[in-house]
Motif scaffolding. Structure first.
Motif, PDB file in Angstrom:
ATOM      1  N   UNK A   1     105.689  -2.285   6.574  1.00 36.91           N
ATOM      2  CA  UNK A   1     105.272  -3.306   7.547  1.00 36.91           C
ATOM      3  C   UNK A   1     105.871  -2.956   8.904  1.00 36.91           C
ATOM      4  N   UNK A   2     104.990  -2.658   9.871  1.00 40.61           N
ATOM      5  CA  UNK A   2     105.406  -2.168  11.181  1.00 40.61           C
ATOM      6  C   UNK A   2     104.817  -3.068  12.261  1.00 40.61           C
ATOM      7  N   UNK A   3     105.623  -3.379  13.285  1.00 37.59           N
ATOM      8  CA  UNK A   3     105.158  -4.150  14.439  1.00 37.59           C
ATOM      9  C   UNK A   3     104.992  -3.190  15.617  1.00 37.59           C
ATOM     10  N   UNK A   4     103.783  -3.168  16.177  1.00 35.05           N
ATOM     11  CA  UNK A   4     103.477  -2.321  17.330  1.00 35.05           C
ATOM     12  C   UNK A   4     103.559  -3.178  18.585  1.00 35.05           C
ATOM     13  N   UNK A   5     104.327  -2.734  19.577  1.00 33.43           N
ATOM     14  CA  UNK A   5     104.441  -3.415  20.877  1.00 33.43           C
ATOM     15  C   UNK A   5     103.901  -2.489  21.964  1.00 33.43           C
ATOM     16  N   UNK A   6     103.179  -3.078  22.942  1.00 34.62           N
ATOM     17  CA  UNK A   6     102.659  -2.274  24.034  1.00 34.62           C
ATOM     18  C   UNK A   6     102.602  -3.089  25.318  1.00 34.62           C
ATOM     19  N   UNK A   7     102.408  -2.389  26.406  1.00 29.24           N
ATOM     20  CA  UNK A   7     102.139  -3.049  27.692  1.00 29.24           C
ATOM     21  C   UNK A   7     101.008  -2.300  28.362  1.00 29.24           C
ATOM     22  N   UNK A   8     100.206  -3.029  29.162  1.00 29.64           N
ATOM     23  CA  UNK A   8      99.043  -2.415  29.811  1.00 29.64           C
ATOM     24  C   UNK A   8      98.817  -3.077  31.163  1.00 29.64           C
ATOM     25  N   UNK A   9      98.099  -2.351  32.026  1.00 27.42           N
ATOM     26  CA  UNK A   9      97.806  -2.885  33.361  1.00 27.42           C
ATOM     27  C   UNK A   9      96.492  -2.302  33.841  1.00 27.42           C
ATOM     28  N   UNK A  10      95.704  -3.123  34.506  1.00 32.33           N
ATOM     29  CA  UNK A  10      94.498  -2.668  35.191  1.00 32.33           C
ATOM     30  C   UNK A  10      94.398  -3.479  36.471  1.00 32.33           C
ATOM     31  N   UNK A  11      94.686  -2.838  37.570  1.00 32.65           N
ATOM     32  CA  UNK A  11      94.826  -3.560  38.835  1.00 32.65           C
ATOM     33  C   UNK A  11      93.488  -3.942  39.461  1.00 32.65           C
ATOM     34  N   UNK A  12      92.369  -3.373  39.005  1.00 33.44           N
ATOM     35  CA  UNK A  12      91.093  -3.650  39.651  1.00 33.44           C
ATOM     36  C   UNK A  12      90.307  -4.688  38.860  1.00 33.44           C
ATOM     37  N   UNK A  13      89.786  -4.286  37.741  1.00 30.34           N
ATOM     38  CA  UNK A  13      88.930  -5.224  37.003  1.00 30.34           C
ATOM     39  C   UNK A  13      89.684  -6.000  35.942  1.00 30.34           C
ATOM     40  N   UNK A  14      90.892  -5.542  35.575  1.00 31.19           N
ATOM     41  CA  UNK A  14      91.667  -6.251  34.581  1.00 31.19           C
ATOM     42  C   UNK A  14      91.302  -5.849  33.162  1.00 31.19           C
ATOM     43  N   UNK A  15      92.289  -5.991  32.251  1.00 24.99           N
ATOM     44  CA  UNK A  15      92.047  -5.656  30.847  1.00 24.99           C
ATOM     45  C   UNK A  15      91.146  -6.707  30.235  1.00 24.99           C
TER      46      UNK A  15
END
Length: 598
Positions: free
Chosen positions: A221-235
């Motif tokens: 059992x694994x927990x994946x953490x991430x961060x993301x950014x999209x400055x124009x149209x957005x995620x």
């Protein structure tokens, strides 16, 4: 004679062509030949001259139809009103001799704009790539398209696109654009198409924060953490893949972690961030799920080994098929000796205390799983205790079959076997540890007997004894007085000689007539004074050696003193007198009986 003007400076007269070298000259200077015009009013201008004669007039024809045939020589332009179409305009200069100069042009009158349509991209498109390609189609039935012009946000991109080209690639950075495409026909008529587009060709940035790539786990059992950014149209959303297989393709843009359950093995976890324009940013990590402990086995020494050295070299084999072994740990009797032995090592030198030791090697794989192997090893550096119990050291024996006895003890590893040696030569090298005696056959002589106790650690304890085997009685001889001597005295001094080359004489004993006189005469004494009785005396001298062998010498001595002679005489006479008396009494008794009978 009729004349039919043609072109240039020539004419036909009576069926013959004449080249006129002195004909007038005329040149249409406007509009240019093969010009397309987007107005119905066309002003034709020309220049005319005559090298020989004066000009008489000009004539203007449209498609062979005379528009004006009497234009004064001073007038050099003429205004025509034409419908849309194709025209050949001819200007003729006629001099006073009737010579004619001709010039003509071809023009197209086109007041209709060309048709134009941008096929791609569509108006208000959102585009996620750059450069973009603009596709269009256009037509112009009269003059034809001369060129196209392309503008982006009012700035010219290309104002001379060939009429045969119907697509154009333009590199645009992220942003909103108004694209204008202009079709210009040869008459100068224009058609314009405008579209609005928004370009976002930059994928979102995304980073998996944890776990790190090439991480090892001993849980599924694994927990994946991430961060993301999209400055124009957005995620717009996230997508999660395991080994290229979609696990969830519609994760909310507000969610930045996800719990997954993986099987044991190698896995590629991919997280994709998709923005509103469909751009995809992704990041992936390689994970190894390993829930199986590594295998490790101590190969040397074997379990239950016994060592007679405190320094022990431990060898092992270890393997892990998934994550691989990270390091080894070593414990002795539960106490940590080394927390980090590199995985390339397969041996370790230990200094152990004497006694029983439990040695444990733990293999720790990169996922944190632990396998271990333990062995018991007894360190015994103390030789066993062994000592002879029989016979005693320096014992002298008069037998050739010797039973030696001993006792042995080893409190750590225990006695493995005994070895017995005579004068350094092995007699038996594998006497069982429960056997405590051994029969040895020896000849006469002096021997050193050694018993070795060998414990299970191969320590050796030793005990020795010295024995003498002597089965030969010592020779002894009475040298004085001589045998069968007649002596007239009862006190005599015995003298003898004796020797023993093996064990040596231990003592002498003297007895007379079967009675011991002295049984502890030192071996250095070879004379002894005794008092004999009258008469025959049997004297025995016994030499006893250290082995107990006895050598005997016997002597007969007769003692006759005066007293003994008298006694002897009495002894001889008493029987005779007694017989005489008895005989006399018997005779007297017989006579008495005879008398009584009468």
């Amino acid at each position: 004679m009729d004349a039919y003007p043609l072109i240039g400076v020539a004419r036909i007269v009576d069926g013959h062509v004449e080249i006129l070298t002195d004909a007038p000259q005329v040149t249409i200077i406007s509009p240019e030949n093969n010009t397309a015009i987007n107005e119905t009013t066309v002003v034709v201008r020309w220049n005319g001259s005559d090298p020989t004669y004066d000009l008489d007039h000009y004539e203007v024809y449209v498609n062979g139809t005379p528009m004006n045939t009497s234009i004064p020589p001073s007038v050099t332009e003429y205004t025509l009103t034409l419908d849309e179409g194709c025209y050949i305009i001819t200007v003729r200069a006629v001099d006073q001799e009737g010579n004619i100069g001709i010039d003509k042009i071809y023009i197209e009158v086109d007041t209709t704009s060309p048709s134009l349509e941008i096929l791609s991209p569509k108006n208000n498109s959102n585009l996620n790539s750059s450069p973009i390609t603009i596709l269009w189609e256009s037509s112009d039935d009269l003059a034809g398209v001369d060129h196209y012009e392309l503008y982006s946000n009012g700035e010219p991109v290309d104002t001379n696109i060939p009429p045969t080209q119907t697509e154009y690639s333009i590199a645009l950075s992220d942003g909103s654009y108004i694209i204008i495409l202009v079709a210009v026909d040869r008459a100068g008529n224009i058609a314009k198409q405008t579209i609005k587009i928004t370009v976002d060709a930059t994928p979102p940035t995304i980073e998996i924060l944890s776990p790190n790539t090439n991480s090892f786990f001993n849980t599924t059992r694994i927990v994946i953490h991430w961060s993301a950014d999209d400055s124009f149209s957005g995620v717009d959303h996230y997508e999660l893949y395991v080994d290229d297989n979609p696990l969830d393709v519609n994760i909310s843009p507000t969610v930045t972690n996800y719990t997954i359950t993986l099987n044991e093995g190698n896995h590629i976890i991919t997280v994709k961030a998709i923005d509103a324009f469909g751009n995809v940013g992704e990041d992936y990590v390689h994970l190894i799920i390993d829930t199986t402990p590594p295998m490790v086995e101590i190969t040397s020494p074997i379990n239950g080994s016994i060592s007679n050295s405190t320094m022990v070299e431990v060898y092992w084999n270890g393997q892990d098929y998934l994550s691989g072994i990270d390091h080894y740990e070593l414990y002795v009797n539960g106490e940590l000796i080394n927390r980090y032995i590199p995985h390339t090592f397969i041996s370790y030198s230990l200094i152990l205390d004497e006694g029983e030791n439990l040695v444990t090697i733990r293999a720790v794989d990169k996922a944190g799983n632990v396998g271990e192997s333990t062995l018991k090893i007894v360190v015994d550096t103390t030789p066993p205790r062994v000592e002879f119990t029989a016979p005693r050291n320096t014992t002298v024996l008069n037998i050739t079959t010797i039973m030696v006895s001993w006792r042995g003890e080893d409190s750590l590893s225990g006695i493995d076997h005994y070895e017995i040696y005579v004068d350094g030569e092995p007699i038996n090298m594998s006497i069982p540890p429960d056997q405590k005696q051994y029969e040895i056959h020896l000849g006469e002589g002096t021997y050193t007997i050694a018993i070795k106790a060998v414990d299970k650690a191969k320590n050796v304890g030793r005990s020795t004894l010295r024995i003498i085997i002597d089965t030969t009685p010592p020779p002894v001889k009475i040298i004085s007085p001589e045998n069968n001597t007649m002596l007239n005295t009862s006190t005599i001094t015995l003298r003898w000689e004796a020797y023993d080359n093996i064990s040596g004489i231990e003592h002498f004993e003297v007895s007379v007539n079967g009675k011991p006189i002295n049984v502890t005469i030192p071996p250095t004494q070879t004379r002894y004074t005794i008092i004999l009785r009258e008469g025959k005396n049997v004297i025995i001298v016994v030499a006893i050696d250290e082995a107990g062998n006895a050598g005997v010498s016997t002597l007969i001595v007769n003692v006759r003193t005066l007293r003994s002679y008298l006694i002897y005489l009495i002894v001889l006479l008493v029987p005779t007198v007694t017989l005489i008396v008895l005989f006399w009494k018997r005779r007297k008794f017989q006579k008495y009986r005879e008398v009584n009978r009468r």
